[in-house]
Design a protein around this motif. Structure first.
Motif, short mmCIF file in Angstrom:
data_model
loop_
_atom_site.label_atom_id
_atom_site.label_comp_id
_atom_site.label_asym_id
_atom_site.label_seq_id
_atom_site.Cartn_x
_atom_site.Cartn_y
_atom_site.Cartn_z
N UNK A 79 92.86 25.90 46.05
CA UNK A 79 91.89 26.63 45.23
C UNK A 79 91.20 25.69 44.25
N UNK A 80 92.00 24.86 43.56
CA UNK A 80 91.46 23.94 42.56
C UNK A 80 90.44 23.00 43.19
N UNK A 81 90.75 22.49 44.37
CA UNK A 81 89.84 21.55 45.04
C UNK A 81 88.53 22.23 45.43
N UNK A 82 88.59 23.54 45.66
CA UNK A 82 87.41 24.27 46.12
C UNK A 82 86.65 25.01 45.03
N UNK A 83 87.02 24.81 43.78
CA UNK A 83 86.28 25.47 42.69
C UNK A 83 86.70 26.90 42.42
N UNK A 84 87.88 27.27 42.91
CA UNK A 84 88.39 28.63 42.65
C UNK A 84 89.42 28.51 41.53
N UNK A 319 88.32 35.59 50.39
CA UNK A 319 88.64 34.85 51.62
C UNK A 319 89.60 35.54 52.57
N UNK A 320 90.49 36.42 52.06
CA UNK A 320 91.65 36.83 52.85
C UNK A 320 92.40 35.57 53.35
N UNK A 321 92.49 34.59 52.45
CA UNK A 321 93.23 33.35 52.73
C UNK A 321 94.65 33.73 53.16
N UNK A 322 94.95 33.54 54.44
CA UNK A 322 96.23 34.01 54.99
C UNK A 322 96.82 32.97 55.94
N UNK A 323 97.30 31.85 55.37
CA UNK A 323 97.74 30.75 56.23
C UNK A 323 99.06 31.00 56.94
N UNK A 324 99.18 30.37 58.08
CA UNK A 324 100.45 30.24 58.79
C UNK A 324 100.60 28.73 59.02
N UNK A 342 91.32 29.84 53.74
CA UNK A 342 89.89 29.87 53.41
C UNK A 342 89.57 29.55 51.97
N UNK A 343 90.57 29.55 51.09
CA UNK A 343 90.27 29.49 49.66
C UNK A 343 89.53 28.21 49.27
N UNK A 344 89.80 27.12 49.98
CA UNK A 344 89.20 25.84 49.59
C UNK A 344 87.72 25.76 49.95
#
Ligand code: NCD
Ligand code: ZN
Length: 454
Positions: A79-84, A319-324, A342-344
């Motif tokens: 998130x931090x890297x992507x401005x979130x 994003x529905x950032x939902x990693x596996x 997706x967050x980045x």
């Protein structure tokens, strides 16, 4: 006192883009004006856009529960890297966040690892009571989420992807009756009621083995989304509860939502970059990273969602950032778990979508301003104005970014936007006045509606 002066940038102010300097005192924005006198450290941002930090209202940290997929440290580094600078974490971690006690223990754990600020959603199960809901609100929940099509394993305390069977351990999902019973309490505490909008009876009728992308699409028809939106709107309307539709994916769902808004439902809509940028045609190129629920659909669905965003019917992009793990995402298609990170890439992809629509300044409205308002943070987050946290994203509009797996900080590195080019680059990100884009310390705080606590 620490004074910072961001000098010479084009700032997304509440009145639109302006050439202005931004003065920050102890992590809080104090002045936004042209040619401010130099005080403290000067950061030259001439030629850059200065944007409010992103607020992603829909992420899945996997923490606690599945550290191999993600945890609060890797999520918030991405998130931090992507401005979130604020992430709102969904309650389907394990054990699920279904009581005030669980919310408090998850908050303490997240606080020890978070590199950006975070808030927590509470879960609505079919057995959730008004008292539990009010206690979660008092413990700091930023809203509630009901997974209409997912059952709940009582022994594992886990939200599962499919509606129940005869297994006595599986509690059926929250349904429209649950929402009808709880809507007045949700309205009373003043928090949003988010739904995963897929109707289980429609899904049951279209159930099939999933060995191809066509099977996935056929098993999750847009009617499931439209029925869930209409029915949830019908039960929420009279109570005045604020209904929020998570990850809207279809033209039919959008139409159902707009019909409900027209007759007075308090309803907000969120969609995601993957639904705005990709269609089912991309599956051959992208592969199993595209397995997610709801699925990425047809070109007509994509166009309807872009149009809805442009018209302002859809106000939020999450994003529905939902990693596996990448290993899990490489299994045979039927065994691949649904969801991708997706967050980045949220902010950059939205800047591109907004630019392509002819107004790049729409992006901070979708990813910062409207999301902050949804979760009650509008006094502190989502704008560049005196009194707001100095959560700032410095964007170079003349540099480009290509999405590379090696630069992704999530545990699942191969996302659906891999290889995509954006006409922007993030130069730096500030959380309450501290630079965090490259190496962010675990200084994130929990956010609560209407106030921020340490
Ligand atoms: C999400 C997950 O894995 O937690 N998966 C997904 O495909 N979207 C669940 C969800 O948001 O519905
Ligand atoms: Zn969902």
């Amino acid at each position: 006192m620490t004074e910072l002066l961001f000098r010479g940038g084009t700032v997304h102010t509440v009145d639109g883009p302006k050439q202005a300097d931004v003065n920050v005192t102890d992590g809080v924005i104090t002045r936004v004006e042209q040619r401010l006198p130099v005080q403290g450290r000067v950061i030259d941002v001439s030629g850059m856009y200065v944007l409010p930090g992103g607020v992603d209202v829909h992420v899945h940290s996997r923490d606690p529960g599945f550290p191999e997929k993600e945890d609060f440290a890797s999520l918030t580094a991405a998130a931090a890297a992507g401005g979130i600078t604020v992430v709102l974490d969904m309650p389907n971690t394990v054990p699920a966040v279904d009581t005030a006690g669980m919310l408090e223990s998850k908050a303490a754990m997240a606080h020890s690892k978070a590199r950006v600020d975070f808030g927590l959603w509470g879960l609505i199960r079919s057995s959730t009571t008004t008292d539990q809901l009010e206690a979660m609100a008092a413990a700091g929940a930023i809203g509630f989420k009901a997974y209409l099509a997912y059952s709940f394993s009582v022994s594992r305390k886990q939200v599962l992807y499919s509606p129940g069977t005869d297994d006595p351990d599986l509690e059926p999902p929250a349904d429209y009756g649950t929402l009808a019973q709880l809507a007045a309490a949700v309205a009373h505490v003043g928090l949003p009621l988010a739904i995963h909008a897929e109707d289980p009876t429609v899904l049951a009728a279209f159930r099939r083995p999933i060995s191809s992308y066509e099977d996935l699409l056929a098993s999750r028809p847009p009617e499931a989304e439209a029925v869930a939106v209409s029915a949830a709107a019908a039960v929420a309307r009279e109570s005045g509860a604020h209904l929020h539709i998570a990850h809207l994916s279809s033209a039919l769902g959008l139409q159902a939502a707009e019909d409900a808004m027209r007759i007075g439902t308090t309803l907000t809509l969120e969609t995601c970059p993957q639904f705005l940028l990709l269609t089912s045609e991309d599956f051959d190129r992208v592969g199993s990273a595209m397995k997610m629920l709801p699925p990425i659909r047809t070109a007509a669905d994509r166009e309807a969602l872009v149009d809805g965003l442009e018209r302002g019917a859809i106000t939020i992009v999450s994003t529905d950032h939902a990693p596996h793990t990448d290993e899990e995402k490489s299994l045979p298609f039927e065994d691949v778990p649904a969801g991708s990170p997706g967050v980045q890439t949220l902010y950059l992809s939205c800047l591109q979508i907004a630019k392509d629509l002819g107004d790049v300044w729409l992006a901070p409205r979708w990813v910062s301003e409207a999301p902050a308002r949804l979760v009650g943070l509008e006094g502190h987050k989502g704008a560049i104005a005196p009194g707001f946290d100095a959560d700032l994203v410095i964007v170079d509009p003349n540099a480009k970014t290509r999405v590379h797996a090696e630069q992704m900080r999530s545990r699942q590195r191969h996302g659906v936007l891999e290889g995509m080019d954006f006409d922007f680059a993030i130069k730096d990100v500030y959380l309450r006045g501290e630079s965090i884009a490259n190496r962010a310390p675990a200084r994130g705080r929990m956010v609560r509606p209407a106030m921020v606590v340490g």
